[in-house]
Write a protein that holds these residues in place. Structure first.
Motif, PDB file in Angstrom:
ATOM      1  N   TYR A   5      13.475  -4.957  53.214  1.00 13.12           N
ATOM      2  CA  TYR A   5      14.768  -4.244  53.669  1.00 13.12           C
ATOM      3  C   TYR A   5      14.450  -2.843  53.721  1.00 13.12           C
ATOM      4  N   GLY A   6      14.824  -2.056  54.646  1.00 18.52           N
ATOM      5  CA  GLY A   6      14.758  -0.744  54.352  1.00 18.52           C
ATOM      6  C   GLY A   6      16.457  -0.029  54.375  1.00 18.52           C
ATOM      7  N   GLY A   7      16.340   1.065  53.677  1.00 19.44           N
ATOM      8  CA  GLY A   7      17.659   1.918  53.360  1.00 19.44           C
ATOM      9  C   GLY A   7      17.743   2.685  54.755  1.00 19.44           C
ATOM     10  N   LYS A   8      18.507   3.668  54.588  1.00 21.97           N
ATOM     11  CA  LYS A   8      18.848   4.782  55.532  1.00 21.97           C
ATOM     12  C   LYS A   8      17.610   5.621  55.780  1.00 21.97           C
ATOM     13  N   ALA A   9      17.501   5.932  56.866  1.00 28.22           N
ATOM     14  CA  ALA A   9      16.283   6.807  56.824  1.00 28.22           C
ATOM     15  C   ALA A   9      16.637   8.222  56.233  1.00 28.22           C
ATOM     16  N   SER A  10      15.603   8.849  55.778  1.00 28.74           N
ATOM     17  CA  SER A  10      15.539  10.072  55.138  1.00 28.74           C
ATOM     18  C   SER A  10      16.009  11.137  56.244  1.00 28.74           C
ATOM     19  N   VAL A  11      16.512  12.309  55.756  1.00 33.77           N
ATOM     20  CA  VAL A  11      16.957  13.419  56.791  1.00 33.77           C
ATOM     21  C   VAL A  11      16.408  14.496  56.385  1.00 33.77           C
ATOM     22  N   ASN A  12      15.910  15.408  57.154  1.00 33.51           N
ATOM     23  CA  ASN A  12      15.446  17.085  56.757  1.00 33.51           C
ATOM     24  C   ASN A  12      16.811  17.793  56.916  1.00 33.51           C
ATOM     25  N   LEU A  13      17.286  17.976  55.698  1.00 30.49           N
ATOM     26  CA  LEU A  13      18.489  19.184  55.763  1.00 30.49           C
ATOM     27  C   LEU A  13      18.111  20.496  55.657  1.00 30.49           C
ATOM     28  N   GLU A  14      18.838  21.393  56.593  1.00 37.98           N
ATOM     29  CA  GLU A  14      18.578  22.825  56.396  1.00 37.98           C
ATOM     30  C   GLU A  14      19.218  23.460  55.109  1.00 37.98           C
ATOM     31  N   VAL A  15      20.178  22.791  54.785  1.00 32.95           N
ATOM     32  CA  VAL A  15      20.925  23.269  53.385  1.00 32.95           C
ATOM     33  C   VAL A  15      21.490  21.619  52.648  1.00 32.95           C
ATOM     34  N   TYR A  70      22.603  30.270  53.227  1.00 34.76           N
ATOM     35  CA  TYR A  70      21.736  29.846  54.717  1.00 34.76           C
ATOM     36  C   TYR A  70      20.713  30.780  54.746  1.00 34.76           C
ATOM     37  N   GLN A  71      19.211  30.012  54.925  1.00 33.68           N
ATOM     38  CA  GLN A  71      18.282  31.116  55.043  1.00 33.68           C
ATOM     39  C   GLN A  71      18.256  31.634  56.403  1.00 33.68           C
ATOM     40  N   GLY A  72      18.743  30.533  57.352  1.00 38.00           N
ATOM     41  CA  GLY A  72      18.681  31.360  58.814  1.00 38.00           C
ATOM     42  C   GLY A  72      17.425  30.932  59.419  1.00 38.00           C
ATOM     43  N   ASN A  73      16.735  29.662  59.263  1.00 35.05           N
ATOM     44  CA  ASN A  73      15.764  29.227  59.823  1.00 35.05           C
ATOM     45  C   ASN A  73      15.880  28.435  61.148  1.00 35.05           C
ATOM     46  N   ALA A  74      17.145  28.042  61.413  1.00 34.78           N
ATOM     47  CA  ALA A  74      17.391  27.171  62.588  1.00 34.78           C
ATOM     48  C   ALA A  74      17.229  27.943  63.688  1.00 34.78           C
ATOM     49  N   THR A  75      16.760  27.305  64.873  1.00 34.08           N
ATOM     50  CA  THR A  75      16.734  28.082  66.009  1.00 34.08           C
ATOM     51  C   THR A  75      17.833  27.387  67.172  1.00 34.08           C
ATOM     52  N   ASP A  76      18.422  26.253  66.802  1.00 33.11           N
ATOM     53  CA  ASP A  76      19.695  25.862  67.589  1.00 33.11           C
ATOM     54  C   ASP A  76      20.827  26.492  67.489  1.00 33.11           C
ATOM     55  N   LYS A  77      21.404  26.498  68.705  1.00 37.64           N
ATOM     56  CA  LYS A  77      22.590  27.091  68.779  1.00 37.64           C
ATOM     57  C   LYS A  77      23.852  26.472  68.017  1.00 37.64           C
ATOM     58  N   THR A  78      23.500  25.053  67.916  1.00 38.41           N
ATOM     59  CA  THR A  78      24.571  24.024  67.370  1.00 38.41           C
ATOM     60  C   THR A  78      24.121  23.345  66.132  1.00 38.41           C
ATOM     61  N   MET A  79      24.840  23.682  64.852  1.00 41.96           N
ATOM     62  CA  MET A  79      24.467  22.720  63.748  1.00 41.96           C
ATOM     63  C   MET A  79      25.462  21.867  63.415  1.00 41.96           C
ATOM     64  N   GLN A 163      21.340  20.526  65.484  1.00 37.27           N
ATOM     65  CA  GLN A 163      21.691  19.376  66.226  1.00 37.27           C
ATOM     66  C   GLN A 163      20.242  18.528  66.605  1.00 37.27           C
ATOM     67  N   THR A 164      19.390  19.261  66.815  1.00 32.66           N
ATOM     68  CA  THR A 164      18.071  18.596  67.112  1.00 32.66           C
ATOM     69  C   THR A 164      17.632  17.615  66.150  1.00 32.66           C
ATOM     70  N   GLN A 165      17.899  17.957  64.822  1.00 31.64           N
ATOM     71  CA  GLN A 165      17.680  17.353  63.636  1.00 31.64           C
ATOM     72  C   GLN A 165      18.489  16.023  63.591  1.00 31.64           C
ATOM     73  N   TYR A 166      19.759  16.261  63.695  1.00 31.69           N
ATOM     74  CA  TYR A 166      20.861  15.252  63.682  1.00 31.69           C
ATOM     75  C   TYR A 166      20.512  14.034  64.819  1.00 31.69           C
ATOM     76  N   ILE A 167      20.106  14.591  65.905  1.00 29.57           N
ATOM     77  CA  ILE A 167      19.828  13.520  66.890  1.00 29.57           C
ATOM     78  C   ILE A 167      18.497  12.699  66.525  1.00 29.57           C
ATOM     79  N   GLU A 168      17.512  13.244  66.058  1.00 30.46           N
ATOM     80  CA  GLU A 168      16.488  12.771  65.533  1.00 30.46           C
ATOM     81  C   GLU A 168      16.886  11.585  64.088  1.00 30.46           C
ATOM     82  N   TYR A 169      17.703  12.178  63.307  1.00 28.58           N
ATOM     83  CA  TYR A 169      18.136  11.258  62.317  1.00 28.58           C
ATOM     84  C   TYR A 169      18.592   9.837  62.821  1.00 28.58           C
TER      85      TYR A 169
END
Length: 173
Positions: A5-15, A70-79, A163-169
């Motif tokens: 059984y697997g738990g929830k997938a891990s997610v890469n968070l900017e913050v 926030y270090q500001g590494n994201a290139t997406d216009k939406t978080m 937003q891209t990371q969220y969709i992948e998650y």
């Protein structure tokens, strides 16, 4: 049953916001403002029920506040701010700006809150990246109303991602 059984997938968070937050019971919309003084508030761990942290049997309003850089590494216009699960209803503000809610708070003239099954809902609220101040202090404030039983930001993940990371998650889970 026997199985893998697997738990929830891990997610890469900017913050990553899973840590100690400031907390105070009661309700005051001024608490959403960046410069609001929360220095005398209690510290609670998020995610975790507030009943497990000194507020046993408390039902009602509560506010959480957290500052972060926030270090500001994201290139997406939406978080997206992930707030995990909150019991029962919530409103989320970043730097004083409303970004999302689940459920309906009662009006001042009514005691009826629309909670339904909202305590089970996973929160993910979209907002423009421009709302974050790069390399500076940012503030997130969360207004919560618990109408009975356990309350608070009780399950993660809790943090900010693109937003891209969220969709992948969501594709993983």
């Amino acid at each position: 049953d026997v199985g893998l059984y697997g738990g929830k997938a891990s997610v890469n968070l900017e913050v990553n916001l899973q840590s100690q937050w400031k907390f105070r019971t009661g309700d005051d919309l001024a608490r959403k403002e960046i410069e609001y003084n929360d220095s005398q508030w209690d510290n609670l761990f998020v995610p975790s029920k507030w009943e497990d942290q000194g507020y046993r049997d408390y039902d009602g309003y509560g506010w959480y506040r957290k500052t972060f850089v926030y270090q500001g590494n994201a290139t997406d216009k939406t978080m997206v701010v992930l707030m995990g699960k909150i019991d029962d209803i919530d409103q989320v503000y970043i730097n004083g700006t409303f970004v999302g809610e689940t459920g309906t708070f009662p009006s001042r003239s009514s005691q009826d809150a629309n909670t339904g099954e909202h305590y089970r809902a996973f929160r993910g609220y979209y907002f423009p990246t421009s709302l974050l101040k790069k390399g500076q202090k940012n503030t997130i404030a969360v207004r919560v109303l618990d109408t009975g039983g356990e309350g608070g930001i009780y399950e993660g993940p809790v943090g900010i991602l693109t937003q891209t990371q969220y969709i992948e998650y969501w594709r993983k889970i």
